[in-house]
Design a protein around this motif. Structure first.
Motif: not given
Length: 462
Positions: A33-62
């Motif tokens: 419960t202590t300290g600043p919140l996780m920076p939103l640029p990190v959150i947005r980067a993780l969302l981009q990673i999840k989007l890219a991972a879903a695309t890759a996993n789909r294309d690779l038949g995973e």
């Protein structure tokens, strides 16, 4: 408040009914419960990673096409939200597990629950589907590299803008002579344009240092999964993810890296932040020079006039303070302190993983953001409107004793020193003391002691 029940491997947890996160995020929300919140640029980067991972996993038949499309749609819709709306479902703090696992799961859970809005029977699971072929240990440092790279490129633009503003002043005042100072004492003359050229060169070197280092942030550890071996990630996954991220950010990211290094060390961020610290050191010097030269207007140097952006005092009417310089110097000292934090945190790569990841990236992004903002403010709200007090500069040159240096080649160091000492002792001008000494005539003094000529402004540096 209404709640719903969510379950994870430890049991059941009550979660606010309208929240998109799940059980693991809710546990973390109460455990850390202590300290600043996780920076939103990190959150947005993780969302981009999840989007890219879903695309890759789909294309690779995973993963199934339907699930992949739901994940892609969810991540895309979340990325489209303004910061204040996106923040609502990402409530976790920086000071959590050192791998960033809670934040990675926060993103996984939010995406999974977002898919239910589109299809209540989606069956998309946070771990099995959104996090497929991934680990917090490789996704979070991938997000670190991406956000650090983007932040540095923005800072480089701000530094170039300041260089451009200073270059205007350098050209405008290339013939305005002022007295130089070394050891805080009078020295020989130079032009204000020459003095500014030194500041410009400092910043150009800092910019070059950053440019030479920032490519170290292009290596992505994605595909390393838990310890760097790539367990549970299929061949081609990392390359596909890196390729999509490169398109999104218009940066040449690569997954061709040593994954054990990528999980256990953050040398790239560490060395680039060293460049930020060097920049901060130079900015501190430049800002100090400006505010001291602008000190006054009656009891200071009073060589520079700075814009009056706001009232300087709550009690002293008419006061103008160098507030932009003060903001910049405060930011610079913060960056220097942050460099110690990152240096120590980056050294803690125990065995297969560094467990100081959240504080490393939060600190790095704070430094980059502070410098980007204060450098821009300094350039636009101080340097742009700064002018010289040429009469004051000329006055100080005329009364300086150190122009006696020009006599040394003709009458020697010792005789020149005696003239300066006599002028100081008797309260006369240097010219009066020189003529009185009998060492030089008035005509010789006027010929040899030429402040503008003493600056060698037309001589190229060897």
């Amino acid at each position: 408040m209404e709640y719903r029940e969510e379950a994870d491997t430890l049991g059941t947890v009550r979660v606010p009914a309208t929240a998109l996160w799940g059980a693991q995020t809710e546990r973390s929300r109460h455990n850390f419960t202590t300290g600043p919140l996780m920076p939103l640029p990190v959150i947005r980067a993780l969302l981009q990673i999840k989007l890219a991972a879903a695309t890759a996993n789909r294309d690779l038949g995973e993963i199934q096409e339907e699930k992949a499309q739901l994940i892609i749609r969810a991540a895309t819709d979340l990325l489209a939200l303004p910061d204040d709306e996106l923040q609502r479902d990402f409530p976790l703090h920086v000071y959590q597990t050192g791998s960033g696992t809670q934040t990675n799961m926060n993103v996984n859970e939010v995406i999974a629950h977002q898919t239910i809005k589109y299809d209540p029977t989606s069956g998309v699971l946070p771990n099995d589907d959104v996090n497929h072929g991934q680990s917090s240990n490789d996704t979070f440092p991938t997000a670190m590299a991406i956000t650090a790279r983007v932040a540095v490129r923005e800072l480089e633009g701000a530094v170039q803008h300041l260089i451009d503003e200073l270059a205007v002043k350098e050209a405008a005042y290339e013939n305005v002579v002022k007295i130089g100072r070394t050891h805080l004492q009078d020295a020989t003359p130079l032009t204000f344009g020459q003095e500014v050229s030194g500041w410009v060169s400092m910043l150009e070197h800092d910019w070059d240092f950053l440019k030479s280092l920032d490519d170290s942030l292009l290596e992505l550890p994605i595909g390393g999964t838990a310890v760097g071996t790539g367990l549970n990630a299929v061949p081609g996954f990392a390359t596909a993810v890196a390729a999509q991220l490169s398109k999104v950010y218009d940066q040449p990211f690569t997954a061709k890296s040593n994954k054990f290094f990528g999980l256990a060390a953050h040398s790239g961020i560490n060395v680039v932040h060293g460049g930020l610290k060097t920049l901060a050191s130079d900015l501190l010097k430049i800002a100090n020079d400006v505010r001291f030269l602008a000190s006054g207007p009656r009891a200071g140097y009073n060589e520079l006039n700075i814009p009056a952006n706001e009232p300087g005092s709550s009690i002293m009417p008419g006061k103008v303070n160098p507030t932009q310089a003060e903001a910049l110097t405060m930011a610079a000292t913060r960056v220097m302190g942050n460099d110690v934090t990152i240096t120590v945190a980056a050294s803690q790569g125990n065995f297969e993983m560094n467990v100081y990841k959240p504080v490393i990236i939060e600190t790095f992004l704070e430094s980059a953001d502070l410098l980007t903002g204060t450098v821009s403010g300094f350039a636009d709200k101080l340097i742009h409107g700064m002018t010289v007090n040429a009469d004051r500069m000329a006055e100080l040159v005329a009364t300086s004793l150190m122009t006696v240096t020009a006599l040394s080649p003709y009458i020697g160091y010792h005789a020149s020193a005696e003239i300066a000492q006599a002028a100081e002792r008797e309260g006369t001008t240097l010219r009066e003391a020189a003529v009185k000494s009998g060492q030089v005539t008035a005509a010789q003094f006027d010929q040899w002691v030429n402040p503008l000529a003493m600056t060698n402004r037309d001589r190229s540096m060897d």
